[in-house]
Design a protein around this motif. Structure first.
Motif, mmCIF file in Angstrom:
data_model
loop_
_atom_site.group_PDB
_atom_site.id
_atom_site.type_symbol
_atom_site.label_atom_id
_atom_site.label_comp_id
_atom_site.label_asym_id
_atom_site.label_seq_id
_atom_site.Cartn_x
_atom_site.Cartn_y
_atom_site.Cartn_z
ATOM 1 N N VAL A 142 6.630 -14.709 -9.509
ATOM 2 C CA VAL A 142 5.685 -13.783 -10.141
ATOM 3 C C VAL A 142 4.415 -14.554 -10.483
ATOM 4 N N GLY A 143 3.317 -14.172 -9.824
ATOM 5 C CA GLY A 143 2.060 -14.917 -9.974
ATOM 6 C C GLY A 143 2.006 -15.921 -8.839
ATOM 7 N N THR A 144 1.089 -15.675 -7.875
ATOM 8 C CA THR A 144 1.059 -16.539 -6.686
ATOM 9 C C THR A 144 -0.283 -17.259 -6.570
ATOM 10 N N GLY A 145 -0.623 -18.003 -7.613
ATOM 11 C CA GLY A 145 -1.792 -18.882 -7.549
ATOM 12 C C GLY A 145 -1.346 -20.235 -7.020
ATOM 13 N N VAL A 146 -1.981 -21.281 -7.501
ATOM 14 C CA VAL A 146 -1.681 -22.638 -7.022
ATOM 15 C C VAL A 146 -0.181 -22.943 -7.160
ATOM 16 N N ILE A 147 0.346 -22.680 -8.345
ATOM 17 C CA ILE A 147 1.733 -23.074 -8.624
ATOM 18 C C ILE A 147 2.742 -22.097 -8.028
ATOM 19 N N GLY A 148 2.468 -20.793 -8.154
ATOM 20 C CA GLY A 148 3.372 -19.810 -7.555
ATOM 21 C C GLY A 148 3.511 -20.056 -6.055
ATOM 22 N N ALA A 177 7.781 -11.927 -3.677
ATOM 23 C CA ALA A 177 6.631 -12.348 -4.480
ATOM 24 C C ALA A 177 5.859 -11.147 -4.989
ATOM 25 N N PHE A 178 5.286 -11.328 -6.180
ATOM 26 C CA PHE A 178 4.430 -10.282 -6.755
ATOM 27 C C PHE A 178 3.212 -10.917 -7.407
ATOM 28 N N ASP A 179 2.024 -10.392 -7.052
ATOM 29 C CA ASP A 179 0.773 -10.802 -7.698
ATOM 30 C C ASP A 179 -0.200 -9.647 -7.495
ATOM 31 N N PRO A 180 -0.725 -9.086 -8.585
ATOM 32 C CA PRO A 180 -1.559 -7.888 -8.437
ATOM 33 C C PRO A 180 -2.973 -8.159 -7.899
ATOM 34 N N ALA A 181 -3.353 -9.417 -7.769
ATOM 35 C CA ALA A 181 -4.743 -9.711 -7.378
ATOM 36 C C ALA A 181 -4.998 -9.330 -5.919
ATOM 37 N N GLU A 207 8.197 -17.574 -13.137
ATOM 38 C CA GLU A 207 6.953 -16.950 -13.648
ATOM 39 C C GLU A 207 5.827 -17.976 -13.620
ATOM 40 N N ASN A 208 4.697 -17.577 -13.020
ATOM 41 C CA ASN A 208 3.551 -18.508 -12.859
ATOM 42 C C ASN A 208 2.223 -17.809 -13.093
ATOM 43 N N VAL A 209 2.146 -16.972 -14.118
ATOM 44 C CA VAL A 209 0.869 -16.297 -14.380
ATOM 45 C C VAL A 209 -0.001 -17.244 -15.202
ATOM 46 N N PRO A 210 -1.304 -16.940 -15.348
ATOM 47 C CA PRO A 210 -2.193 -17.885 -16.044
ATOM 48 C C PRO A 210 -1.698 -18.259 -17.444
ATOM 49 N N GLU A 211 -2.107 -19.431 -17.870
ATOM 50 C CA GLU A 211 -1.615 -20.037 -19.114
ATOM 51 C C GLU A 211 -2.224 -19.354 -20.349
ATOM 52 N N ARG A 212 -1.846 -18.086 -20.549
ATOM 53 C CA ARG A 212 -2.291 -17.370 -21.754
ATOM 54 C C ARG A 212 -1.065 -16.745 -22.382
ATOM 55 N N ALA A 226 10.618 -24.153 -16.849
ATOM 56 C CA ALA A 226 10.871 -25.013 -15.684
ATOM 57 C C ALA A 226 9.493 -25.409 -15.175
ATOM 58 N N HIS A 227 9.005 -26.516 -15.702
ATOM 59 C CA HIS A 227 7.604 -26.916 -15.486
ATOM 60 C C HIS A 227 7.498 -27.903 -14.315
ATOM 61 N N PRO A 228 6.820 -27.470 -13.227
ATOM 62 C CA PRO A 228 6.715 -28.326 -12.044
ATOM 63 C C PRO A 228 5.390 -29.085 -12.029
ATOM 64 N N PHE A 229 5.145 -29.783 -10.947
ATOM 65 C CA PHE A 229 3.914 -30.563 -10.793
ATOM 66 C C PHE A 229 3.302 -30.268 -9.433
HETATM 67 N N1 LIG Z 1 -2.242 -25.932 -11.757
HETATM 68 C C1 LIG Z 1 -1.378 -26.870 -12.122
HETATM 69 O O1 LIG Z 1 -1.527 -28.061 -11.791
HETATM 70 C C2 LIG Z 1 -0.142 -26.509 -12.892
HETATM 71 C C3 LIG Z 1 0.940 -27.427 -12.897
HETATM 72 C C4 LIG Z 1 2.134 -27.066 -13.529
HETATM 73 C C5 LIG Z 1 2.223 -25.838 -14.168
HETATM 74 N N2 LIG Z 1 1.161 -24.978 -14.186
HETATM 75 C C6 LIG Z 1 1.336 -23.687 -14.875
HETATM 76 O O2 LIG Z 1 1.580 -22.684 -13.883
HETATM 77 C C7 LIG Z 1 1.063 -21.423 -14.327
HETATM 78 C C8 LIG Z 1 0.112 -20.875 -13.283
HETATM 79 O O3 LIG Z 1 -0.949 -21.799 -13.109
HETATM 80 P P1 LIG Z 1 -1.829 -21.820 -11.759
HETATM 81 O O4 LIG Z 1 -2.580 -23.099 -11.799
HETATM 82 O O5 LIG Z 1 -0.988 -21.485 -10.572
HETATM 83 O O6 LIG Z 1 -2.846 -20.607 -12.062
HETATM 84 P P2 LIG Z 1 -3.672 -19.737 -11.013
HETATM 85 O O7 LIG Z 1 -4.795 -19.175 -11.775
HETATM 86 O O8 LIG Z 1 -3.928 -20.522 -9.770
HETATM 87 O O9 LIG Z 1 -2.644 -18.558 -10.631
HETATM 88 C C9 LIG Z 1 -2.230 -17.560 -11.493
HETATM 89 C C10 LIG Z 1 -1.855 -16.336 -10.666
HETATM 90 O O10 LIG Z 1 -1.277 -15.352 -11.519
HETATM 91 C C11 LIG Z 1 -1.728 -14.077 -11.060
HETATM 92 N N3 LIG Z 1 -1.573 -13.080 -12.118
HETATM 93 C C12 LIG Z 1 -2.433 -12.755 -13.113
HETATM 94 N N4 LIG Z 1 -1.905 -11.756 -13.858
HETATM 95 C C13 LIG Z 1 -0.689 -11.465 -13.316
HETATM 96 C C14 LIG Z 1 0.313 -10.518 -13.635
HETATM 97 N N5 LIG Z 1 0.188 -9.694 -14.661
HETATM 98 N N6 LIG Z 1 1.433 -10.490 -12.874
HETATM 99 C C15 LIG Z 1 1.583 -11.322 -11.825
HETATM 100 N N7 LIG Z 1 0.647 -12.241 -11.464
HETATM 101 C C16 LIG Z 1 -0.474 -12.302 -12.208
HETATM 102 C C17 LIG Z 1 -3.183 -14.325 -10.647
HETATM 103 O O11 LIG Z 1 -3.632 -13.289 -9.768
HETATM 104 C C18 LIG Z 1 -3.081 -15.680 -9.983
HETATM 105 O O12 LIG Z 1 -2.828 -15.563 -8.590
HETATM 106 C C19 LIG Z 1 0.410 -21.687 -15.688
HETATM 107 O O13 LIG Z 1 1.333 -21.400 -16.701
HETATM 108 C C20 LIG Z 1 0.134 -23.195 -15.657
HETATM 109 O O14 LIG Z 1 0.136 -23.764 -16.949
HETATM 110 C C21 LIG Z 1 -0.018 -25.271 -13.551
#
Ligand SMILES: NC(=O)c1ccc[n+]([C@@H]2O[C@H](COP(=O)([O-])OP(=O)(O)OC[C@H]3O[C@@H](n4cnc5c(N)ncnc54)[C@H](O)[C@@H]3O)[C@@H](O)[C@H]2O)c1
Length: 320
Positions: A14-20, A36-40, A90-95, A141-144
């Protein structure tokens, strides 16, 4: 296919940014079905691009027998993503507010015995699980980054996490080629990011104070400490820095220096000027190399380095 993979046939991301996307690549390479699910807008295309970029490294590292990029399905709702998944990442933004609302949805639709793993870099699991109906199955489950190459995953239980979930999660993440490290006590930033944060804060001060450019700070790590750290962490490294008496002598000799105000504990203000210095510093350092080219370079390097680390250090404490 090993027993634990058999128990976790289908995983949801859930959330397919960098980490997803990093998790998607790792799970597919390990022969799992991934939903996978990401609304963007354009999320699915970005994932395909990420897969194109990462897959050659995975082929080099060795794919599971039944690994197949076509075992990925994008779905339009979170319910469809999680309803029959055995593990949800779960990998949505850190909020905190966003994570809590997304986790509440996952909690509503997921199977009762599914594990919910949050990739959060800093939020404590007790905070994330507070409002859930079935909080016992949530674990951090915090990855790198890049998740598909780096093996470390920090597992952090909250005060409502079931001990059995910790054990099952540890086996699952190990079964997808990772080194799970169980963090004994939850704190903001867990363990590894606490360490990274200390270095990052100091690096920003050095640039802000005009002591070094971003490129020089990078060089100070790449050609020194970074080379050692790929094999030994700060403790064993300093054990060797103390000569024959090891850490005992190291502490006698350099212990008093810890009281000198060398490092700054407060983060610098991220002024526009500092931001500009850091951004242009990185862009000049990268020169004309694109992010994708840098990622390829990094992946090729890490794949070779990991082989080297494992040949010298076949058993790491993280996996025990
Ligand atoms: N970037 C890093 O190096 C890193 C490393 C380890 C952990 N993390 C953690 O991973 C998480 C994601 O970080 P990221 O860097 O991939 O962020 P990112 O901004 O690259 O990706 C976040 C994704 O979440 C999606 N999203 C937003 N709202 C959503 C919703 N309601 N449902 C589903 N998807 C939704 C966005 O469209 C986006 O694709 C954060 O908690 C971050 O702390 C990040």
């Amino acid at each position: 296919m090993n027993e634990h993979i058999q128990q976790f046939k289908k995983v949801a991301v859930v959330g397919t940014g960098v980490i997803g996307n990093g998790w998607i690549v790792r799970f597919l390479a390990e022969g799992l079905d991934v939903v996978a699910f990401d609304p963007a807008e354009g999320a699915q295309e970005r994932t395909q691009k990420a897969l194109d970029q990462a897959w050659p490294s995975l082929e080099k590292m060795g794919l599971a027998k039944d690994a197949n990029r076509n075992r990925l399905t994008f779905v339009p709702t979170i319910e469809e993503a999680v309803c029959d998944a055995d593990l949800i990442q779960e990998n949505v933004p850190e909020r905190e507010d966003l994570k809590k609302s997304v986790l509440a949805n996952i909690d509503t639709y997921a199977k009762k015995d599914a594990i919910i793993g949050s990739s959060t870099s800093g939020i404590m699991p007790s905070v994330l699980q507070a409002g859930l109906n079935y909080p016992e199955r949530l674990i951090v489950a915090h990855p790198f980054n890049p998740v598909y190459i780096l093996p470390l995953v920090e597992l952090v239980a909250g005060n409502k996490t079931d001990a059995n979930v910790v054990g099952r999660a540890k086996k699952f993440y190990a079964s997808v080629g990772m080194k799970p490290l169980i963090i004994q006590k939850e704190i903001e930033g867990h363990l590894a990011d606490r360490l990274m944060e200390a270095l990052w804060r100091e690096a920003l001060h050095l640039v802000n104070d005009g002591v070094a450019s971003t490129e020089e700070v990078d060089a100070a790590i790449v050609y020194g400490a970074g080379l050692r750290w790929a094999q030994m962490g700060p403790f064993l490294t300093f054990h060797l820095a103390g000569g024959e008496k090891g850490m005992r002598h190291m502490l006698e000799q350099f212990g008093p220096a810890l009281k000198l105000p060398w490092t700054k504990l407060e983060a610098p203000e991220l002024t526009d000027e500092l931001k500009e210095k850091v951004i242009t510093g990185c862009e000049n350092h990268a020169n004309d190399t694109t992010i994708a080219e840098l990622e390829n370079k990094r992946n090729a390097f890490l794949v070779e380095l990991l082989d080297l680390v494992e040949s010298y250090w076949p058993e790491t404490t993280a996996a025990k």
